[in-house]
Design an enzyme around this catalytic site. Structure first.
Site, PDB file in Angstrom:
ATOM      1  CG  HIS A 270      31.229   4.872  -1.865  1.00 56.63           C
ATOM      2  ND1 HIS A 270      30.034   5.513  -1.667  1.00 56.63           N
ATOM      3  CD2 HIS A 270      31.106   4.156  -3.005  1.00 56.63           C
ATOM      4  CE1 HIS A 270      29.214   5.185  -2.661  1.00 56.63           C
ATOM      5  NE2 HIS A 270      29.837   4.368  -3.477  1.00 56.63           N
ATOM      6  CG  ASP A 327      34.651  -0.137  -8.669  1.00 53.43           C
ATOM      7  OD1 ASP A 327      33.949  -0.922  -9.310  1.00 53.43           O
ATOM      8  OD2 ASP A 327      34.380   1.073  -8.550  1.00 53.43           O
TER       9      ASP A 327
HETATM   10  N1  CMC Z   1      43.005   7.278  -1.955  1.00 51.16           N
HETATM   11  C1  CMC Z   1      43.611   8.220  -1.199  1.00 51.16           C
HETATM   12  N2  CMC Z   1      42.960   9.263  -0.654  1.00 51.16           N
HETATM   13  C2  CMC Z   1      41.645   9.360  -0.872  1.00 51.16           C
HETATM   14  C3  CMC Z   1      40.940   8.399  -1.652  1.00 51.16           C
HETATM   15  C4  CMC Z   1      41.676   7.332  -2.188  1.00 51.16           C
HETATM   16  N3  CMC Z   1      41.071   6.399  -2.931  1.00 51.16           N
HETATM   17  N4  CMC Z   1      39.629   8.750  -1.702  1.00 51.16           N
HETATM   18  C5  CMC Z   1      39.510   9.872  -0.974  1.00 51.16           C
HETATM   19  N5  CMC Z   1      40.733  10.243  -0.476  1.00 51.16           N
HETATM   20  C6  CMC Z   1      41.014  11.386   0.403  1.00 51.16           C
HETATM   21  C7  CMC Z   1      41.030  12.685  -0.367  1.00 51.16           C
HETATM   22  O1  CMC Z   1      42.315  12.999  -0.839  1.00 51.16           O
HETATM   23  C8  CMC Z   1      40.548  13.646   0.694  1.00 51.16           C
HETATM   24  O2  CMC Z   1      41.613  13.911   1.575  1.00 51.16           O
HETATM   25  P1  CMC Z   1      41.913  15.420   2.065  1.00 51.16           P
HETATM   26  O3  CMC Z   1      40.770  15.749   2.951  1.00 51.16           O
HETATM   27  O4  CMC Z   1      43.232  15.325   2.776  1.00 51.16           O
HETATM   28  O5  CMC Z   1      41.988  16.274   0.843  1.00 51.16           O
HETATM   29  C9  CMC Z   1      39.513  12.855   1.473  1.00 51.16           C
HETATM   30  O6  CMC Z   1      39.924  11.490   1.323  1.00 51.16           O
HETATM   31  C10 CMC Z   1      38.087  12.989   0.961  1.00 51.16           C
HETATM   32  O7  CMC Z   1      38.083  12.695  -0.434  1.00 51.16           O
HETATM   33  P2  CMC Z   1      37.089  13.324  -1.494  1.00 51.16           P
HETATM   34  O8  CMC Z   1      37.722  13.242  -2.839  1.00 51.16           O
HETATM   35  O9  CMC Z   1      36.617  14.671  -1.027  1.00 51.16           O
HETATM   36  O10 CMC Z   1      35.872  12.304  -1.384  1.00 51.16           O
HETATM   37  P3  CMC Z   1      34.680  12.163  -2.415  1.00 51.16           P
HETATM   38  O11 CMC Z   1      33.517  11.693  -1.651  1.00 51.16           O
HETATM   39  O12 CMC Z   1      34.527  13.396  -3.225  1.00 51.16           O
HETATM   40  O13 CMC Z   1      35.214  11.022  -3.408  1.00 51.16           O
HETATM   41  C11 CMC Z   1      35.623   8.953  -4.456  1.00 51.16           C
HETATM   42  C12 CMC Z   1      34.769   9.719  -3.441  1.00 51.16           C
HETATM   43  C13 CMC Z   1      35.036   7.551  -4.628  1.00 51.16           C
HETATM   44  C14 CMC Z   1      35.559   9.671  -5.818  1.00 51.16           C
HETATM   45  C15 CMC Z   1      37.079   8.878  -3.940  1.00 51.16           C
HETATM   46  O14 CMC Z   1      37.122   8.196  -2.714  1.00 51.16           O
HETATM   47  C16 CMC Z   1      38.030   8.247  -4.950  1.00 51.16           C
HETATM   48  O15 CMC Z   1      38.532   8.942  -5.842  1.00 51.16           O
HETATM   49  N6  CMC Z   1      38.297   6.908  -4.831  1.00 51.16           N
HETATM   50  C17 CMC Z   1      39.134   6.206  -5.779  1.00 51.16           C
HETATM   51  C18 CMC Z   1      38.319   5.846  -7.002  1.00 51.16           C
HETATM   52  C19 CMC Z   1      37.323   4.748  -6.741  1.00 51.16           C
HETATM   53  O16 CMC Z   1      37.651   3.716  -6.175  1.00 51.16           O
HETATM   54  N7  CMC Z   1      36.074   4.961  -7.199  1.00 51.16           N
HETATM   55  C20 CMC Z   1      34.999   3.963  -7.093  1.00 51.16           C
HETATM   56  C21 CMC Z   1      33.898   4.397  -6.174  1.00 51.16           C
HETATM   57  S1  CMC Z   1      32.783   3.078  -5.704  1.00 51.16           S
HETATM   58  C22 CMC Z   1      31.968   2.497  -7.095  1.00 51.16           C
HETATM   59  C23 CMC Z   1      31.541   3.541  -8.064  1.00 51.16           C
HETATM   60  O17 CMC Z   1      30.896   4.527  -7.734  1.00 51.16           O
HETATM   61  O18 CMC Z   1      31.815   3.358  -9.233  1.00 51.16           O
END
Ligand code: CMC
Length: 389
Positions: A270, A327
């Site tokens: 998140h 989720d």
């Molecule tokens: N699985 C594996 N690795 C992950 C995940 C995940 N679900 N989420 C983040 N990471 C890793 C990412 O690869 C990165 O690693 P590195 O530094 O080695 O490149 C690090 O964690 C930081 O990730 P980020 O993409 O920069 O983080 P963000 O804050 O931009 O993204 C997020 C947040 C929710 C989009 C992301 O965690 C994600 O894609 N999660 C899966 C989708 C999901 O469950 N979304 C629902 C969010 S909660 C309810 C809502 O808002 O709808």
């Protein structure tokens, strides 16, 4: 200009002040208008929470009854809008149907263009709360090839919604109180989450003085993506794939860590919660309760629990502070209730609607609001001469 800072994904930039929802992502705290999410979920209803978010304080019993009655009086869709669904393919994703139909609402209610008239804003608020669940249920029925039911205003908000989804014209429908209570709780947990991508979209579109239906239709489209609300559907697809392929949970987690084909653990991570998501805790409790009460045994819940345990013990997830989000377990519950995966994000949208409305109204009343217009850092070609013939 020299003042422009680059902030991909608005990680450090506040675009507005807001008095609606408070989040402390490090402590795992979420409050609606100052009330802890745990208290709201335990004691309130969807519509009472909507009132709280939109008007800022809890309603008196008389205010709440009046609000519920007004919503009830507006549940019917214009008959032409009901036929709007005929023109769409039955294979349409219900999220596309939802955003299209909400956009179409502004063609029926042109009074919604008076965005600074408090009475019109109030009427649009009620219309949205009343009609979105009906539109959602019709999107579901359309995908099944079943006849649409008319709303039954003798029922509560949530029971009416369940009947519109699961009732048929052939038999009387009895609401299961376990399902009804659990759905109400899940909807409450989704009602607001400050400046998430869809709410920011509603605000950005609204900042151009577009009407509330246009703004919220845009928010629904932002919610559709799997990085946001679409994650609940994506989680179930992921769990099903693990089950069908027979791949071990450990192997799947290895592939996530190796970023194989960009595969992520859906329902994890998140932008704001770097400890745990307080909603995820409450949802996990509901998952166990609902499945037990309905007598449903689902391998996918076992796989989800195993995935959570493996991920939470793994350095990759610990270092990046990745925890289950709201989720992660909702899909398993919605499935047990009888909703197809394609409806999961639609349920999120109904949940989030009061938050979108509250933010649109807050933005519209704030004299400091300006049209949303981010800067960019240009990295293209410098000026060049047009080639001579
Ligand atoms: N699985 C594996 N690795 C992950 C995940 C995940 N679900 N989420 C983040 N990471 C890793 C990412 O690869 C990165 O690693 P590195 O530094 O080695 O490149 C690090 O964690 C930081 O990730 P980020 O993409 O920069 O983080 P963000 O804050 O931009 O993204 C997020 C947040 C929710 C989009 C992301 O965690 C994600 O894609 N999660 C899966 C989708 C999901 O469950 N979304 C629902 C969010 S909660 C309810 C809502 O808002 O709808």
């Amino acid at each position: 200009t020299g003042l422009t800072t680059l902030d991909y994904g608005f990680v450090n930039t506040a675009a507005t002040k807001s008095a609606i929802t408070y989040i402390d992502g490090d402590a795992g705290i979420l409050r609606y208008r100052g009330y802890a999410i745990e208290d709201v979920a335990a004691n309130s209803t969807y519509l009472e929470t909507a009132w709280l978010l939109i008007y800022g304080s809890l309603p008196t019993p008389t205010e709440l009854a009046g609000f519920e009655n007004r919503v009830r009086r507006h549940t019917l869709l214009h008959e032409d809008l009901r036929r709007f669904f005929d023109a769409l393919p039955h294979t349409a994703h219900p999220m596309s149907v939802l955003s299209s139909a909400v956009s179409a609402l502004s063609t029926y209610y042109e009074d919604s263009l008076s965005i600074h008239d408090p009475e019109q804003v109030e009427l649009s608020t009620i219309r949205l709360l009343a009609k979105l669940p009906v539109i959602a249920a019709y999107a579901h029925k359309k995908s099944l090839g079943q006849a649409f039911l008319y709303p039954d205003n003798s029922l509560s908000f949530v029971d009416n919604f369940l009947k519109l989804n699961f009732g048929t014209k052939a038999e009387p429908y009895e609401v299961n109180p376990v399902v009804s209570k659990a759905l109400e709780r899940l909807l409450i947990l989704h009602e607001d989450h400050e400046q998430n991508a869809s709410t920011s979209t509603v605000r950005l579109v609204g900042s151009t003085q577009a009407n509330i239906f246009a703004s919220i239709s845009a928010g629904i489209n932002a919610l559709y993506g799997p990085a946001h609300g679409g994650a609940n559907e994506a989680v179930l697809t992921m769990l099903q794939q693990i089950k069908d392929s027979g791949e071990s949970v450990e192997k799947f987690v290895e592939r996530v860590k190796n970023k194989e084909d960009g595969v992520r653990l859906m329902g994890f991570g998140h932008r704001v919660y770097k400890n745990f998501d307080p909603r995820a805790k409450l949802v996990k409790e509901s998952a166990d309760e609902v499945l037990a009460a309905l007598g449903v045994q689902d391998d996918l819940l076992d796989i989800a629990k195993e995935l959570e345990a493996v991920a939470l013990a793994d350095d990759y997830f610990i270092q990046r502070k990745l925890y289950p989000n709201v989720d992660f377990y909702t899909g398993v519950i919605y499935k047990a209730m009888g909703f197809p995966p394609r409806m999961f994000t639609v349920l999120f949208a109904i949940g989030r609607l009061p938050g979108w409305i509250a933010h649109w109204r807050e933005m519209n009343q704030d004299p400091a609001t300006k049209i949303g217009r981010p800067q960019q850092l240009y990295i293209g070609e410098p000026e060049r001469a047009w080639p001579s013939a």
